[in-house]
Structures are given as C-alpha cells and as structure tokens.
Design an enzyme around this catalytic site. Structure first.
Site, short mmCIF file in Angstrom:
data_model
loop_
_atom_site.label_atom_id
_atom_site.label_comp_id
_atom_site.label_asym_id
_atom_site.label_seq_id
_atom_site.Cartn_x
_atom_site.Cartn_y
_atom_site.Cartn_z
N ASP A 141 0.83 -1.20 0.00
CA ASP A 141 0.00 0.00 0.00
C ASP A 141 0.87 1.26 0.00
OD1 ASP A 141 -2.24 1.60 -0.02
OD2 ASP A 141 -2.60 1.46 2.14
N HIS A 184 -2.89 0.22 11.64
CA HIS A 184 -2.78 -1.18 11.22
C HIS A 184 -1.33 -1.55 10.94
CE1 HIS A 184 -4.13 1.49 7.87
NE2 HIS A 184 -2.97 1.10 7.38
N GLN A 252 -3.75 -5.55 5.52
CA GLN A 252 -3.51 -4.56 6.57
C GLN A 252 -4.38 -4.90 7.78
OE1 GLN A 252 -4.25 -1.36 3.72
NE2 GLN A 252 -2.29 -0.41 4.22
N ARG A 282 3.15 12.41 11.08
CA ARG A 282 1.83 12.30 10.47
C ARG A 282 1.22 10.97 10.93
NH1 ARG A 282 -0.52 9.32 6.34
NH2 ARG A 282 -1.89 10.33 4.86
N ASP A 284 -1.42 8.31 10.53
CA ASP A 284 -2.27 7.87 9.43
C ASP A 284 -3.61 7.34 9.94
OD1 ASP A 284 -2.59 7.12 6.58
OD2 ASP A 284 -2.57 5.07 7.35
N GLU A 326 -4.30 12.67 10.08
CA GLU A 326 -4.80 12.38 8.75
C GLU A 326 -6.19 11.77 8.95
OE1 GLU A 326 -5.50 10.13 4.98
OE2 GLU A 326 -5.08 9.18 6.87
N HIS A 395 -1.13 12.23 -2.23
CA HIS A 395 -0.84 10.92 -2.83
C HIS A 395 -2.10 10.07 -2.93
CE1 HIS A 395 -1.12 10.02 1.36
NE2 HIS A 395 -1.14 8.73 1.09
N ASP A 396 -3.16 10.49 -2.24
CA ASP A 396 -4.40 9.71 -2.25
C ASP A 396 -5.38 10.21 -3.31
OD1 ASP A 396 -4.00 7.68 -0.38
OD2 ASP A 396 -4.44 9.02 1.30
N ARG A 520 -4.18 5.06 -7.85
CA ARG A 520 -3.59 6.22 -7.19
C ARG A 520 -2.13 6.41 -7.65
NH1 ARG A 520 -4.70 5.00 -0.98
NH2 ARG A 520 -4.12 2.94 -1.75
#
Ligand code: OTU
Length: 657
Positions: A141, A184, A252, A282, A284, A326, A395-396, A520
C-alpha cells in the site's frame, strides 16, 4: 480528589522504576511528566482502568517515555526547549511544505538529500517524506502496510540515511515530516506472524474472530474503504483459521487499541521516530482507531482519547514534535482532531484540510464558487495553536466529502452533483478536459473518488496534446489559482511533488503488477529531472508553473497576515464565481489583505463598495502583492480576470512585514 490519586500513583511509579531510570539526570523529563501525568493517568484509567494489570501497564508507559527521553539527542532536546518557549512557531506564514515519495523524488533517501537544493529553490521548508519503513515487496500500500516500524525499507536506505537526511534538513532550516501508520500493520509484521503462530498474546494485538458472528454484526454498519480491491472489512486467515479485521486492504490488519500493550508499543514507535529527527509526525488514518459494533467505527470518542494520550506522552518526551491528523472525514468531525473541549489543541496540532481541498475542486469543475462559499462555512472554528494543512493534491484519491446539506443549499442534488464531479474529473462529461480516473467505485452505494495528477485533472494534459496555447495558458492559470488559495487561506500549504513542474499522469504503474490494481499510482510520479531542468527555459510550461509558485511562496512568507491565528473573515458576495476573504494582521493594526479568486472562464467583477468600510483599507490604492501590479478597476468595481486571484493590499508591502 482525582489529582491526589494521580500524585500518589506517580510517586509509587517513581519508586518502582528501574534504578537506571532514577540515576540519570532526567530533570526536564520529570518536570514534564509531573505536568502531564494527571491527564495521562485520567485518560489511561478511562480506557484501561478496569484491567488487573493497570498499574503495571502505567509503569511500562512511564518507562517507555523515560527510555526514549534518555535516547533523545542533545540537539533535539535543545530544539524542544526552544519550541516550548516559542509555542506558536508553527503558525507562521513562513512554513511551506511538500509531500513526496522517496523513490519517486530521489530514488532513495540519499537521493532525496541530494535534491534538497531544488526544494529550497522553490521555497519549501517542510518536507513530508512518505512512509519508508520496512514493508513487503508486493502488498505494501505504498508504504502504509508496515512490517517493521523500526527499520527503513532496504530498497530506499537505512536508518543512518534518515538521520543524515534529518540533519541535512535541519542545517537548512527545514523540517522533516514522517509517517507513523498507527491504525494497522502489514500481515507480515512480527506481531501478525506470531499471531499466526498461535501466540495468544499477539492475537490480542489485533481483532481476530473464530467465526463470522461478530464480523457480520460489524459489517452491518461499516463502510468499505477499498471496495474494488478489498471488499468487506474482514479477511479469512488460512493458517489461524480465523477472521481478522482488515478495514483497508486485506493485508492490513487493524490494531486493537482496547489492549493497552498496543497503545504503549505505538507510543514507543512514535517517540522512536521523534528521536530519529522527525519534527512532525503524520498519524495515518486516525479516525479509525477505535472500533465499535453498530457504528461506522470512525471518529469514535475513544479514538480521540487515544490521540490525546499519544500527544500527552509525546509532550513529556519530545515536546517540540507536532502531530498531523490524517482524518479525511466530514467537516464537523475533522476539527475535533485538534482536541475537543479545550482552548488550545491537545490532540493533533495540524490536520489535513480535506474539506477545503474538495471544495476547491468543486469550484474548479463548476467554474463557480457557490458550494465553496457554503461548504467552507461548515468548517467549525479551530482551537488556538491548531492549524490546517492546506493542499490541492495528495498521494491519495480526491474524495468528494462535502456535507450533503451544503450541496443542497448550493442548489444541487447531492448524488447528481457528486456524479457530475466524477464525470467531469474523469473526462466523461462532454465539456471537460480533465483526465482523472475513478477510484474506489462502490456499485452498492454509487460512491466514487478520483485519481489523477493536478496538471492532468486541470486540463494541461489535453491542452499539451492539442498543442493549444490558449488552453495551456488557462491550465497554468488554474494551477496557480488553486495554489494561490492554498497559500493564503490560513495554515501550512502542502505542495505535492511534481505539481511544481506540471507533472502529468504517469501510467508506468500499469507495468508493475504490485501497483497496477491501484490507480492512485497514476499521480505518484517519478520526477523527470530533465523536465525539471526546463524550469530554467523562459516561457516553458515548467518555468511558468515553477516560477509562479516560487514567487507565490516567497511573497507569502513576507505577509504576516497569512500566519494562521484564525485571522480570516469570509466575505459574502453577490457574484457566485468569486471566492473572497480578508486576512487580518494578527500582530499589528495595519491593513488586512483581501484575497479574491475568480473560478470562471470569463472576467468577473466585485463591488468594492459592498465590502463595507474596512478600517483603513483604501480601495483606490490597491496593489496585488503577488504580481506587484495594480488590478483593473472601473469606479469601485474590481475586475478579476478569468482563473485569476489577487492578494490585495492598500499599503506598501514593507508595511505588512
Ligand atoms: C490513508 O488514507 C493513506 O493516506 C493511504 O495512502 C492509505 O492507503 C490508507 O490510509 C491506509 O493506510 O485512512 O483517514 O480515501 O483517503 O484511505 C483517511 C482513501 C485514510 C484515503 C484513506 C486514507
């Protein structure tokens, strides 16, 4: 009463600490522990108080904080102390960030270091290096499926490389942002492997079920994050013959924070990265930290309590380190990640402004600021010492997470409008020159999000293909317009690597079987450094975008009204194509800056008289701080050219600094 309990527990813990932790000179550590312990104890007790091993776990937590404090370098400790004195340092308009992938930007960590002068040339001084911890070769991922939180992926470098990158950044007065993927782990992480081995202790790190009873109950209310590639929220594990909760990809595994051991491990890991030199961490997918049957298991109160605990503990060991939340969630939920019921932020100091990002795209597609004007008003006020990360692309995928009520108020039907946006951005819509791709399409709910680079979404790809100069001009104006908003709105602008030279969609990922299922990657480019060189060729696309941004950044840094002290006032306008707000100077009585943007393809005008009497603001002597020019005026009507923005002042620029 409760404080007294905390005091006596703290004394007991200190008595029981390992002798080496007592021998060290830990004065600053104990001062901060004393100041934060009441909050830590209260939260920890709320979450885990019913457990028999509560006190042992508390002792363990204090040991983790103390050990990481001992490991903290003198240089980082000094920076902590300095930031403690200058509490609001990160609200400054001087910060400008960029997010980048190590491989895509510099091949490896050393390569990123080599290209720092490029970032400095642009004016970027905060670098978010996307996750680079060890992860499996295939199921990674993009780094968000971590198999070892304390190792760097061997393909990009070593821990030493990261430390020298941190040092190189700090020597250049730049900040390092690193990810900690708290929600995760990869199914190849040691904890997962040992779970598979049948070790109960590690199975308790995750949500693992013998049969479908509980998973089925959960599924009734859980949405799907990656419906195309990972439908459902649970994965059958052949080895254990059990179901594992996997909200994101099936590889995940969601961590179980009702187990305090998990929280303590993650705090240890956050502090570990703080000690490697991360100025900002950051966190996530923070909305997902707490699971509860019968809910979407997002934004639960306990998720906030966990974040508060993480923050309090970080404050004890590494107080200079900031957190980014995030949480790509509804506007009313996002601001809660600064910490509720508080005056100053006590969870994460920074949060992604996903609302503003999505609304900017709406304005871009509709050439109309109607929804932007409404939607931005749904964003609750921030706390003190909290700031936004404002961005156009990340990036998403782009999620269309507006509030349905705002869509209705703007005169659209929510599902039809969302469908229009998806069709527009993916170029299906007749009049559109966008080249995005649908991501995460959910046939059950009709939802879809969008992948694609800024330049391709905004029409530059089509314009270049058609060799259409007028369209190229427009696309460049729109790129600068979007960034003009992000750089002036209030908060830290976060550029996305490649945008600065107009990087188009990159379909190379289709050749890589580990990436081809996730579009992505179309906007996670490999920087073409020859293309980047063209920024020096006068009149090239690269030069116009790069220099446009460079100038914008340089000007932003001089405008104190652009620091983020909640000093923004939105302006209600009759003209639906325009978006406008005041930025007042939080430090001095001087004139404010008037930000105006025209999202339409035709020039629009703004009635300056409708703005009322703004103190000293002299509408006759307006100057655009970005271009240094005076805007066109007809009497008291300000003319804003197509896809154009102004940062207007009535003073000489030196008065604003
Ligand atoms: C985050 O994403 C990361 O940014 C993604 O790159 C990861 O795939 C994902 O977590 C899993 O680690 O969790 O709070 O719309 O915005 O998955 C939001 C999709 C997230 C992403 C969402 C996001």
């Amino acid at each position: 009463m409760y404080e007294q309990l905390s005091h006596s527990l703290l004394n007991e813990i200190l008595d029981e600490l390992k002798p080496e932790l007592r021998r060290q000179d830990l004065r600053h550590f104990y001062t901060r522990l004393g100041a934060n312990f009441y909050a830590i104890h209260t939260l920890f007790n709320h979450l885990y108080g019913q457990r028999e091993d509560f006190k042992q776990q508390m002792i363990r937590l204090v040991e983790v904080m103390a050990n990481q404090y001992i490991n903290r370098s003198g240089r980082l400790e000094r920076s902590d102390m300095q930031r403690e004195k200058d509490l609001n340092w990160f609200l400054s308009q001087e910060l400008v960030g960029m997010a980048l992938y190590t491989e895509g930007f510099g091949d490896n960590v050393q390569g990123v270091r080599k290209h720092l002068p490029y970032l400095q040339e642009l004016g970027v001084n905060m670098v978010h290096v996307m996750p680079m911890m060890q992860c499996p070769e295939g199921a990674s991922d993009g780094g968000y499926a971590v198999s070892d939180f304390r190792q760097i992926d061997a393909r990009v470098g070593t821990l030493e490389d990261v430390s020298s990158l941190a040092e190189a950044l700090h020597n250049r007065d730049m900040l390092l942002v690193l990810d900690v993927v708290v929600n995760h782990t990869s199914d190849e992480h040691e904890w997962a492997r040992r779970s598979r081995n049948g070790e109960r202790q590690y199975q308790d790190y995750y949500y693992i079920f013998d049969n479908r009873d509980l998973p089925d109950m959960f599924e009734e209310t859980l949405p799907e994050i990656f419906p195309e590639t990972s439908p459902g929220n649970f994965t059958w594990d052949e080895t254990m013959e059990k179901w594992v909760m996997t909200v994101f990809h099936n590889y995940q595994w969601d961590l179980n924070y009702s187990n305090p051991v998990v929280l303590i491990e993650m705090i240890d890991i956050i502090l570990f990265w703080a000690n490697q030199g991360a100025d900002v961490v950051r966190l996530d997918a923070v909305a997902f930290l707490w699971k509860k049957i019968g809910t979407t298991s997002q934004n639960e109160r306990e998720a906030h309590l966990l974040l508060q605990l993480m923050k309090d503990c970080c404050q004890v060991t590494a107080p200079g380190v900031l957190f980014i939340a995030e949480a790509i969630v509804a506007p009313v939920e996002i601001t809660k990640y600064f910490g509720e019921d508080a005056v100053i932020a006590k969870e994460c100091e920074i949060a992604y402004n996903a609302t503003f990002m999505a609304l900017l795209w709406d304005a871009c597609c509709t050439q109309n600021a109607n929804l932007l004007n409404r939607g931005i008003r749904s964003l609750p006020d921030k706390l003190d010492r909290a700031t936004w990360l404002n961005y156009v692309r990340s990036h998403d995928d782009i999620g269309l997470g507006f509030d349905d009520r705002d869509i209705v108020a703007a005169g659209y039907s929510p599902s039809a409008h969302r469908q229009f946006l998806v069709e527009y951005l993916t170029g299906v819509y007749d009049d559109s020159d966008a080249r995005g791709q649908p991501f995460g399409q959910n046939l059950k709910t009709g939802d879809a999000r969008i992948s694609g680079s800024l330049a391709s979404l905004i029409g530059l790809e089509v314009a270049i293909e058609q060799n259409d100069e007028a369209r190229i001009d427009k696309a460049i104006s729109r790129i600068l317009l979007m960034y003009g908003m992000v750089l002036s709105f209030g908060g830290i602008p976060l550029l996305y690597y490649g945008d600065e030279i107009g990087t188009l969609n990159d379909c190379g990922y289709l050749q890589d079987k580990n990436k081809s299922g996730d579009n992505r990657w179309v906007h996670r480019p490999h920087i073409d450094w020859e293309k980047a060189e063209k920024r020096r060729e006068q009149g090239s696309v690269e030069q116009r975008i790069f220099d446009g941004l460079k100038k914008m950044i340089a000007v932003r840094k001089t405008i104190r009204a652009f620091a983020d002290f909640n000093n923004r006032e939105l302006i209600e306008l009759a003209n639906p194509h325009l978006f406008a707000f005041w930025r007042t100077n939080p430090f001095a009585a001087g004139s404010p800056v008037l930000v105006v943007a025209n999202f339409d393809d035709a020039p629009q005008y703004l009635d300056l008289s409708s703005l009322g009497n703004r103190g000293l603001f002299q509408f006759s002597g307006l100057m655009d701080l970005y271009s240094g020019e005076s805007p066109a005026l007809f009497k008291d009507q300000l003319v804003v050219p197509p896809f154009h923005f102004y940062w207007l002042t009535d003073e000489r620029p030196e008065m604003l600094m």
